[in-house]
Design a protein around this motif. Sequence first.
Motif, PDB file in Angstrom:
ATOM      1  N   THR A   1      -3.308   3.646  -8.270  1.00 18.39           N
ATOM      2  CA  THR A   1      -1.888   3.408  -8.000  1.00 18.39           C
ATOM      3  C   THR A   1      -0.936   4.331  -8.743  1.00 18.39           C
ATOM      4  OG1 THR A   1      -1.520   1.825  -9.803  1.00 18.39           O
ATOM      5  CG2 THR A   1      -2.448   0.957  -7.753  1.00 18.39           C
ATOM      6  N   GLY A   2      -1.429   4.973  -9.806  1.00 14.62           N
ATOM      7  CA  GLY A   2      -0.573   5.825 -10.616  1.00 14.62           C
ATOM      8  C   GLY A   2       0.119   5.127 -11.761  1.00 14.62           C
TER       9      GLY A   2
ATOM     10  N   HIS B   1      -0.348   2.003   3.445  1.00 16.42           N
ATOM     11  CA  HIS B   1      -0.136   2.361   4.847  1.00 16.42           C
ATOM     12  C   HIS B   1       1.350   2.415   5.205  1.00 16.42           C
ATOM     13  CE1 HIS B   1      -0.507  -2.063   4.769  1.00 16.42           C
ATOM     14  NE2 HIS B   1       0.345  -2.051   5.774  1.00 16.42           N
ATOM     15  N   ASN B   2       2.227   2.287   4.179  1.00 16.84           N
ATOM     16  CA  ASN B   2       3.665   2.414   4.407  1.00 16.84           C
ATOM     17  C   ASN B   2       4.305   3.390   3.418  1.00 16.84           C
ATOM     18  OD1 ASN B   2       3.996   0.567   6.599  1.00 16.84           O
ATOM     19  ND2 ASN B   2       3.802  -1.140   5.174  1.00 16.84           N
ATOM     20  N   PRO B   3       3.829   4.649   3.353  1.00 14.30           N
ATOM     21  CA  PRO B   3       4.434   5.599   2.408  1.00 14.30           C
ATOM     22  C   PRO B   3       5.895   5.889   2.733  1.00 14.30           C
ATOM     23  CG  PRO B   3       3.018   6.759   3.957  1.00 14.30           C
ATOM     24  CD  PRO B   3       2.777   5.291   4.167  1.00 14.30           C
ATOM     25  N   ASP B   4       6.324   5.547   3.929  1.00 15.65           N
ATOM     26  CA  ASP B   4       7.716   5.739   4.307  1.00 15.65           C
ATOM     27  C   ASP B   4       8.644   4.760   3.604  1.00 15.65           C
ATOM     28  OD1 ASP B   4       6.144   4.005   5.886  1.00 15.65           O
ATOM     29  OD2 ASP B   4       7.620   3.957   7.491  1.00 15.65           O
ATOM     30  N   THR B   5       8.075   3.779   2.877  1.00 19.52           N
ATOM     31  CA  THR B   5       8.909   2.853   2.096  1.00 19.52           C
ATOM     32  C   THR B   5       9.031   3.269   0.638  1.00 19.52           C
ATOM     33  OG1 THR B   5       7.072   1.389   1.447  1.00 19.52           O
ATOM     34  CG2 THR B   5       8.164   0.925   3.560  1.00 19.52           C
ATOM     35  N   TRP B   6       8.347   4.333   0.209  1.00 15.70           N
ATOM     36  CA  TRP B   6       8.342   4.705  -1.204  1.00 15.70           C
ATOM     37  C   TRP B   6       9.730   5.086  -1.714  1.00 15.70           C
ATOM     38  CZ3 TRP B   6       3.462   8.390  -1.288  1.00 15.70           C
ATOM     39  CH2 TRP B   6       2.312   7.604  -1.183  1.00 15.70           C
ATOM     40  N   ASN B   7      10.453   5.849  -0.933  1.00 19.71           N
ATOM     41  CA  ASN B   7      11.766   6.332  -1.354  1.00 19.71           C
ATOM     42  C   ASN B   7      12.720   5.158  -1.555  1.00 19.71           C
ATOM     43  OD1 ASN B   7      14.265   7.584  -1.679  1.00 19.71           O
ATOM     44  ND2 ASN B   7      13.782   9.217  -0.226  1.00 19.71           N
ATOM     45  N   THR B   8      13.331   5.089  -2.733  1.00 24.45           N
ATOM     46  CA  THR B   8      14.236   3.980  -3.053  1.00 24.45           C
ATOM     47  C   THR B   8      15.489   4.011  -2.180  1.00 24.45           C
ATOM     48  OG1 THR B   8      13.462   4.018  -5.338  1.00 24.45           O
ATOM     49  CG2 THR B   8      15.511   2.845  -4.909  1.00 24.45           C
TER      50      THR B   8
ATOM     51  N   PHE C   1      10.054 -14.655   9.450  1.00 21.50           N
ATOM     52  CA  PHE C   1      10.911 -13.481   9.561  1.00 21.50           C
ATOM     53  C   PHE C   1      10.650 -12.638   8.322  1.00 21.50           C
ATOM     54  CE2 PHE C   1      14.800 -11.083   8.818  1.00 21.50           C
ATOM     55  CZ  PHE C   1      15.110 -10.605  10.084  1.00 21.50           C
ATOM     56  N   VAL C   2      10.105 -11.451   8.517  1.00 22.73           N
ATOM     57  CA  VAL C   2       9.656 -10.626   7.398  1.00 22.73           C
ATOM     58  C   VAL C   2      10.603  -9.438   7.215  1.00 22.73           C
ATOM     59  CG1 VAL C   2       7.723  -9.367   6.383  1.00 22.73           C
ATOM     60  CG2 VAL C   2       7.287 -11.265   7.963  1.00 22.73           C
ATOM     61  N   THR C   3      11.029  -9.245   5.988  1.00 26.00           N
ATOM     62  CA  THR C   3      11.888  -8.119   5.631  1.00 26.00           C
ATOM     63  C   THR C   3      11.106  -7.166   4.739  1.00 26.00           C
ATOM     64  OG1 THR C   3      13.868  -9.505   5.718  1.00 26.00           O
ATOM     65  CG2 THR C   3      14.035  -7.420   4.521  1.00 26.00           C
ATOM     66  N   PHE C   4      11.081  -5.894   5.105  1.00 25.86           N
ATOM     67  CA  PHE C   4      10.411  -4.866   4.314  1.00 25.86           C
ATOM     68  C   PHE C   4      11.484  -4.056   3.588  1.00 25.86           C
ATOM     69  CE2 PHE C   4       7.708  -5.906   7.876  1.00 25.86           C
ATOM     70  CZ  PHE C   4       6.474  -6.117   7.271  1.00 25.86           C
ATOM     71  N   MET C   5      11.507  -4.195   2.262  1.00 25.74           N
ATOM     72  CA  MET C   5      12.515  -3.516   1.452  1.00 25.74           C
ATOM     73  C   MET C   5      12.118  -2.059   1.211  1.00 25.74           C
ATOM     74  SD  MET C   5      14.575  -6.059   1.031  1.00 25.74           S
ATOM     75  CE  MET C   5      15.739  -5.475  -0.219  1.00 25.74           C
ATOM     76  N   GLN C   6      13.129  -1.246   0.981  1.00 27.43           N
ATOM     77  CA  GLN C   6      12.909   0.167   0.721  1.00 27.43           C
ATOM     78  C   GLN C   6      12.670   0.385  -0.769  1.00 27.43           C
ATOM     79  OE1 GLN C   6      13.237   2.271   3.544  1.00 27.43           O
ATOM     80  NE2 GLN C   6      12.238   3.833   2.290  1.00 27.43           N
ATOM     81  N   GLY C   7      11.680   1.212  -1.106  1.00 33.68           N
ATOM     82  CA  GLY C   7      11.459   1.593  -2.491  1.00 33.68           C
ATOM     83  C   GLY C   7      10.205   1.013  -3.108  1.00 33.68           C
ATOM     84  N   CYS C   8       9.407   1.854  -3.764  1.00 34.78           N
ATOM     85  CA  CYS C   8       8.232   1.404  -4.517  1.00 34.78           C
ATOM     86  C   CYS C   8       7.862   2.476  -5.529  1.00 34.78           C
ATOM     87  CB  CYS C   8       7.048   1.136  -3.586  1.00 34.78           C
ATOM     88  SG  CYS C   8       5.632   0.393  -4.438  1.00 34.78           S
ATOM     89  N   ARG C   9       7.503   2.035  -6.742  1.00 35.39           N
ATOM     90  CA  ARG C   9       7.114   2.981  -7.797  1.00 35.39           C
ATOM     91  C   ARG C   9       5.621   3.246  -7.801  1.00 35.39           C
ATOM     92  NH1 ARG C   9      10.670  -0.144 -12.330  1.00 35.39           N
ATOM     93  NH2 ARG C   9      12.754   0.569 -11.657  1.00 35.39           N
ATOM     94  N   LEU C  10       4.830   2.358  -7.205  1.00 28.73           N
ATOM     95  CA  LEU C  10       3.393   2.591  -7.133  1.00 28.73           C
ATOM     96  C   LEU C  10       3.113   3.633  -6.055  1.00 28.73           C
ATOM     97  CD1 LEU C  10       3.478  -0.180  -8.655  1.00 28.73           C
ATOM     98  CD2 LEU C  10       1.290  -0.693  -7.551  1.00 28.73           C
ATOM     99  N   ARG C  11       2.024   4.348  -6.239  1.00 26.53           N
ATOM    100  CA  ARG C  11       1.590   5.315  -5.250  1.00 26.53           C
ATOM    101  C   ARG C  11       0.132   5.015  -4.884  1.00 26.53           C
ATOM    102  NH1 ARG C  11       6.101   5.467  -4.841  1.00 26.53           N
ATOM    103  NH2 ARG C  11       7.592   7.211  -4.962  1.00 26.53           N
TER     104      ARG C  11
ATOM    105  N   GLY D   1       7.215  -1.613   0.684  1.00 26.48           N
ATOM    106  CA  GLY D   1       7.803  -1.339  -0.601  1.00 26.48           C
ATOM    107  C   GLY D   1       7.542  -2.417  -1.650  1.00 26.48           C
ATOM    108  N   GLU D   2       8.388  -2.399  -2.670  1.00 31.48           N
ATOM    109  CA  GLU D   2       8.323  -3.403  -3.730  1.00 31.48           C
ATOM    110  C   GLU D   2       9.676  -4.100  -3.817  1.00 31.48           C
ATOM    111  OE1 GLU D   2       8.103  -6.090  -6.046  1.00 31.48           O
ATOM    112  OE2 GLU D   2       6.169  -5.067  -5.798  1.00 31.48           O
ATOM    113  N   PRO D   3       9.758  -5.341  -3.305  1.00 32.11           N
ATOM    114  CA  PRO D   3      11.049  -6.031  -3.238  1.00 32.11           C
ATOM    115  C   PRO D   3      11.703  -6.290  -4.585  1.00 32.11           C
ATOM    116  CG  PRO D   3       9.250  -7.506  -2.628  1.00 32.11           C
ATOM    117  CD  PRO D   3       8.684  -6.128  -2.686  1.00 32.11           C
ATOM    118  N   MET D   4      10.919  -6.440  -5.664  1.00 32.23           N
ATOM    119  CA  MET D   4      11.535  -6.766  -6.952  1.00 32.23           C
ATOM    120  C   MET D   4      12.333  -5.615  -7.552  1.00 32.23           C
ATOM    121  SD  MET D   4       9.171  -9.516  -8.955  1.00 32.23           S
ATOM    122  CE  MET D   4       7.882  -8.377  -9.452  1.00 32.23           C
ATOM    123  N   LEU D   5      12.243  -4.417  -6.951  1.00 31.01           N
ATOM    124  CA  LEU D   5      13.125  -3.336  -7.373  1.00 31.01           C
ATOM    125  C   LEU D   5      14.567  -3.633  -6.981  1.00 31.01           C
ATOM    126  CD1 LEU D   5      11.037  -0.135  -6.529  1.00 31.01           C
ATOM    127  CD2 LEU D   5      11.434  -1.166  -8.780  1.00 31.01           C
TER     128      LEU D   5
END
Length: 256
Positions: free
Chosen positions: A151-152, A43-50, A28-38, A83-87
């Motif tokens: 990645t920026g 392929h999931n830029p829709d997860t960038w916004n925190t 069962f996979v959960t995709f968290m919202q938010g990522c600081r890398l660019r 995204g990045e779950p550790m955020l």
Amino acid sequence: MTEVKTPVIGNIHSTESFGSVDGPGIRFVTFMQGCRLRCEFCHNPDTWNTFGGHEYTAQQLFDEAIKYRAFWGEKGGVTVSGGEPMLQIDFLIEYFKICKEHGVNTTLDTCGGPFTKEDPFFSKFQELMKYTDLVLFDIKHIDPVGHRKLTGVRNQNILEMAEYLASIDKAIWVRHVLVPTRTDYDEYLQRLGDFVATLGNVHKFEVLPYHKMGVYKYEALGYPYRLKGVEPPTAERVENANRLLRTADYTRYLTD
């Protein structure tokens, strides 16, 4: 008077009930919202916004995940990706702690971007590792200049995280996206292979060929796609990368 603890709220982009590529077994996979890398190949830029996504408490997410336990078998479980779950590390700790209380295998999929040995993050990270069975560790680029271009952000703290996980012998699967004109150079691949070989806790090493399946999302969001014109690597270059990275040497996942 007993203090009532307010549950941490997680901002979740989406979930997948029967993931088969995000750790061992069915998950069962959960995709968290938010990522600081660019990342240019993301392929999931829709997860960038925190902000945005769906709000869950850890207990609510667990209640959803556990419905699928019958399908997990001996090796399956839950994976949190992004995204990045550790955020959202406070939420992760609560969620994984509940999972372990019920004997559920836990996997963290991260690029290591938020990692630091400074508190309060580091103490929380150490707590999270108590409840984490496996880390899927995405190393984007071994070269500092190349990593920032791709990645920026810098990669010193990311490599430091890899070394810390090795020091506590936390099982990891290293994943590396092979991108022509970015990471697909023999020098970079050899350097990455040499670095990973020093760690000692790598159970699997995967080369993920760059693909263009998320390009339509950039168009929908109005974001420029910076790898326009870059094609996926050839089968020969993927084979070359596997050879230089010595991925075939990492087979501990087969007996885990």
